[in-house]
Enzyme design. Structure first.
Site, short mmCIF file in Angstrom:
data_model
loop_
_atom_site.label_atom_id
_atom_site.label_comp_id
_atom_site.label_asym_id
_atom_site.label_seq_id
_atom_site.Cartn_x
_atom_site.Cartn_y
_atom_site.Cartn_z
N HIS A 25 0.84 -1.20 0.00
CA HIS A 25 0.00 0.00 0.00
C HIS A 25 0.87 1.25 0.00
O HIS A 25 1.59 1.50 0.97
CB HIS A 25 -0.91 -0.02 1.23
CG HIS A 25 -1.91 1.08 1.24
ND1 HIS A 25 -3.05 1.05 0.47
CD2 HIS A 25 -1.94 2.24 1.93
CE1 HIS A 25 -3.74 2.16 0.69
NE2 HIS A 25 -3.09 2.89 1.57
N GLU A 40 0.11 -0.73 -4.69
CA GLU A 40 -1.02 0.20 -4.77
C GLU A 40 -0.42 1.59 -4.74
O GLU A 40 0.48 1.88 -3.96
CB GLU A 40 -1.96 0.00 -3.57
CG GLU A 40 -3.19 0.88 -3.58
CD GLU A 40 -2.98 2.28 -3.02
OE1 GLU A 40 -3.79 3.17 -3.35
OE2 GLU A 40 -2.01 2.50 -2.25
N ASP A 48 -1.29 6.04 -6.03
CA ASP A 48 -2.31 7.05 -6.27
C ASP A 48 -1.84 8.02 -7.35
O ASP A 48 -0.68 8.43 -7.35
CB ASP A 48 -2.57 7.82 -4.97
CG ASP A 48 -2.91 6.89 -3.82
OD1 ASP A 48 -4.04 6.40 -3.79
OD2 ASP A 48 -2.02 6.61 -2.99
N HIS A 79 -0.89 10.73 -3.04
CA HIS A 79 -2.18 10.39 -2.44
C HIS A 79 -3.02 11.63 -2.16
O HIS A 79 -4.18 11.70 -2.55
CB HIS A 79 -1.97 9.61 -1.14
CG HIS A 79 -3.25 9.25 -0.46
ND1 HIS A 79 -3.86 10.09 0.46
CD2 HIS A 79 -4.05 8.17 -0.58
CE1 HIS A 79 -4.98 9.53 0.87
NE2 HIS A 79 -5.12 8.36 0.26
#
Length: 111
Positions: free
Chosen positions: A6, A33, A35, A48
């Site tokens: 993450h 993961e 963003d 993010h």
């Protein structure tokens, strides 16, 4: 089972940086993961938050900062905010990409 890093190796390395992604892969993650946001001049960057305040040495909204302004910031331990293209070229695992701004979808499609 699939192990997902993450924002890379969040908690160990500066989040959403190439250093963090590399560490997550080295630690055994199957995918990363991350963003996506877009700078004022249309560059897809990995970030993010809507602002750079929490994760970098700077302040302001990603959407109003230029690519050069975002790249000049320290994202932790001397890391820069990576671009989408840099990340794809550097990391050889699957990605889960969370689009944080509608402009990122338009920017992605135009490439």
């Amino acid at each position: 089972m699939i192990i997902t890093g993450h924002r890379g190796a969040l908690g160990t390395e500066p989040e959403n940086t190439l250093r963090s992604f590399r560490r997550a892969v080295a630690d055994g993650c199957d995918e990363i993961e991350l963003d996506l946001r877009v700078t004022a001049d249309g560059e897809l960057v990995i970030m993010h938050d809507a602002t750079v305040d929490r994760t970098t040495s700077g302040s302001g909204e990603v959407a109003v900062l230029s690519y050069d302004e975002v790249r000049s910031l320290d994202a932790g331990l001397g890391e820069m905010v990576p671009t989408w293209a840099e990340t794809v070229a550097a990391i050889d695992v699957r990605f889960q990409t969370e689009v944080k701004a509608e402009a990122a979808v338009r920017c992605w499609r135009s490439r």
